[in-house]
Design a protein around this motif. Sequence first.
Motif, PDB file in Angstrom:
ATOM      1  N   MET A   1       0.838  -1.196   0.000  1.00  0.00           N
ATOM      2  CA  MET A   1       0.000   0.000   0.000  1.00  0.00           C
ATOM      3  C   MET A   1       0.874   1.248   0.000  1.00  0.00           C
ATOM      4  O   MET A   1       1.960   1.232   0.574  1.00  0.00           O
TER       5      MET A   1
ATOM      6  N   HIS B   1     -15.014  -4.700   9.938  1.00  0.00           N
ATOM      7  CA  HIS B   1     -14.428  -5.796  10.718  1.00  0.00           C
ATOM      8  C   HIS B   1     -14.944  -5.918  12.137  1.00  0.00           C
ATOM      9  O   HIS B   1     -14.313  -6.567  12.970  1.00  0.00           O
TER      10      HIS B   1
ATOM     11  N   CYS C   1     -12.850   0.719   8.121  1.00  0.00           N
ATOM     12  CA  CYS C   1     -12.251  -0.506   8.638  1.00  0.00           C
ATOM     13  C   CYS C   1     -13.037  -1.001   9.854  1.00  0.00           C
ATOM     14  O   CYS C   1     -13.314  -2.195   9.983  1.00  0.00           O
TER      15      CYS C   1
ATOM     16  N   CYS D   1      -4.943  -5.578  11.445  1.00  0.00           N
ATOM     17  CA  CYS D   1      -5.359  -5.423  10.053  1.00  0.00           C
ATOM     18  C   CYS D   1      -5.050  -6.692   9.274  1.00  0.00           C
ATOM     19  O   CYS D   1      -3.968  -7.258   9.404  1.00  0.00           O
ATOM     20  N   ASN D   2      -5.992  -7.139   8.463  1.00  0.00           N
ATOM     21  CA  ASN D   2      -5.763  -8.356   7.656  1.00  0.00           C
ATOM     22  C   ASN D   2      -5.670  -8.023   6.158  1.00  0.00           C
ATOM     23  O   ASN D   2      -5.836  -8.907   5.333  1.00  0.00           O
ATOM     24  N   PHE D   3      -5.415  -6.757   5.855  1.00  0.00           N
ATOM     25  CA  PHE D   3      -5.381  -6.284   4.462  1.00  0.00           C
ATOM     26  C   PHE D   3      -6.670  -6.677   3.731  1.00  0.00           C
ATOM     27  O   PHE D   3      -6.692  -6.844   2.515  1.00  0.00           O
ATOM     28  N   CYS D   4      -7.729  -6.828   4.491  1.00  0.00           N
ATOM     29  CA  CYS D   4      -9.047  -7.119   3.924  1.00  0.00           C
ATOM     30  C   CYS D   4      -9.044  -8.367   3.040  1.00  0.00           C
ATOM     31  O   CYS D   4      -9.665  -8.356   1.969  1.00  0.00           O
TER      32      CYS D   4
ATOM     33  N   PRO E   1      -9.465  -3.108  -0.379  1.00  0.00           N
ATOM     34  CA  PRO E   1      -9.605  -2.966   1.077  1.00  0.00           C
ATOM     35  C   PRO E   1     -10.562  -1.826   1.419  1.00  0.00           C
ATOM     36  O   PRO E   1     -10.633  -0.838   0.681  1.00  0.00           O
ATOM     37  N   ALA E   2     -11.262  -1.962   2.529  1.00  0.00           N
ATOM     38  CA  ALA E   2     -12.292  -0.994   2.884  1.00  0.00           C
ATOM     39  C   ALA E   2     -11.729   0.413   3.039  1.00  0.00           C
ATOM     40  O   ALA E   2     -12.348   1.391   2.609  1.00  0.00           O
ATOM     41  N   CYS E   3     -10.534   0.525   3.634  1.00  0.00           N
ATOM     42  CA  CYS E   3      -9.965   1.861   3.847  1.00  0.00           C
ATOM     43  C   CYS E   3      -9.597   2.509   2.507  1.00  0.00           C
ATOM     44  O   CYS E   3      -9.805   3.699   2.312  1.00  0.00           O
TER      45      CYS E   3
ATOM     46  N   TRP F   1      -6.975  -1.352  14.187  1.00  0.00           N
ATOM     47  CA  TRP F   1      -6.398  -1.976  12.990  1.00  0.00           C
ATOM     48  C   TRP F   1      -5.709  -0.900  12.155  1.00  0.00           C
ATOM     49  O   TRP F   1      -4.677  -1.104  11.595  1.00  0.00           O
ATOM     50  N   ILE F   2      -6.370   0.260  12.053  1.00  0.00           N
ATOM     51  CA  ILE F   2      -5.773   1.416  11.356  1.00  0.00           C
ATOM     52  C   ILE F   2      -6.131   2.611  12.215  1.00  0.00           C
ATOM     53  O   ILE F   2      -7.260   2.735  12.664  1.00  0.00           O
TER      54      ILE F   2
ATOM     55  N   LEU G   1      -0.967   1.368  10.326  1.00  0.00           N
ATOM     56  CA  LEU G   1      -1.663   0.078  10.280  1.00  0.00           C
ATOM     57  C   LEU G   1      -0.586  -0.994  10.195  1.00  0.00           C
ATOM     58  O   LEU G   1       0.602  -0.667  10.145  1.00  0.00           O
TER      59      LEU G   1
END
Lengths: 133, 282
Positions: B70, B95, B91, B219-222, B232-234, B111-112, B141
């Motif tokens: 990212m 989640h 995020c 964070c699981n990188f979505c 990813p959501a962010c 997570w972030i 994150l």
Amino acid sequence: MYNKGTIIPGLILFVLFVTFPVWFNGFTTAGDLPKPELPPGGEKQCVMPAEYMRANHMQLLNEWRDNVLRDGNREILEIDGKKYSKGLQTACMQCHSRKEKFCDSCHTYAAVKPYCWDCHLTPKETASKEAIH
Amino acid sequence: MDKQRRKFLKIAGASVVAGIGAPAVIRLTSNSALASEHGTAAEHEEAPAAGHGQASGHAEEAPQGVRLGMVIDLRRMNENPELLDGAVAACIAAHNIPEFPAEKIKQEVKWIWKAPFESVFTDHSVHHAAGKIKNFPAVALCNHCDDPPCVRACPTQATFRNKLNGIVAMDFHRCIGCRFCMAACPYGARSFNWQDPRPYVKKYNKDFPTRMRGVVEKCNFCGERLALGLEPACVESCKGTGAMTFGDLNDPNSEVRKVLDKEFTIQRKPTLGTKPSVFYIV
Ligand code: SF4
Ligand code: SF4
Ligand code: SF4
């Protein structure tokens, strides 16, 4: 026979006591086989035949878990035209939307307490806090 | 009788000698077999020895496979602080992350998150830094490190590096809550659930689980969104602004590489040699 008055009632009590599980089930509903609710939406098709699921759903769920999380295999299953993304919440709960009437009916009967629900959300739980998506 | 005994002792002696010697023989032979069959670097995903010979922690190995990463453009975030708040909120919503009130801030799960520039980039001096840096809200994150210390520390492999895409993933089912990974992560990217998080989750996403007490998360990188072909959501929440770019760092044609090739970027604590996959434009 000596002491007839004590021995015979004693024997009767003993027999009643020993057979307690049998007649107790007869009088109460404790022995009734559980009747898990079929999907309220009327779906007839599952990812596997009902017989297989009845015996092996826990292994299948573990397999899905390992596929998705550990092996990065999140492929969407397509079975008879219907798509399922491997997961308790994303597949099973889509049809069996009332966990209390489906999962719990057998789990309570068999006195097993699976810890799935420590983290996974039931549709009822989700509805309790306005769902998004 | 006597003869048999002699014979027995001979055989026993011979087998003891063979028993002691055998592992060495096997080791020798298997080593040469390994050298001939698996000698290619591609087989050694982690290549732990590579780090020692390097003069600095900045050097990267030759790229292998997909490595998701990212780029965060802090200039854009600074121009428009709503972008940052939106990314954090996205995020949280995706989640089922609990939000604790101020008096329970020690139990915070993140997570972030937003943090001042100097606490995100602790090895960059802010002495005489431009005024805008001083009050610069930066964002942090999990870096999805290419050589992640959290993975080395985890005794159960609940935290592991996904070889298909380089995501440092967690299997919450396996986590025993020992918190070794939290001690190992130099970026504070991991949070522990000191209590049942559910009462503090504001809204549920029905397609994602919550966690339980005693589990670590980050964070699981979505991963679950990527599987559906979503960003990813962010990243999605700042779509169109270029504030966050996501993609394969090893693919020279990916969007994220185009940004990296054009802009000067920094990583968090690069000297530690964890090889973060999250880059920042300041
Ligand atoms: S940032 Fe921390 S948690 Fe994330 S991969 Fe690196 S060491 Fe692990
Ligand atoms: S807390 Fe969980 S993820 Fe972290 S090291 Fe322990 S078992 Fe692994
Ligand atoms: S990549 Fe996904 S999990 Fe990670 S911070 Fe962004 S929204 Fe959260």
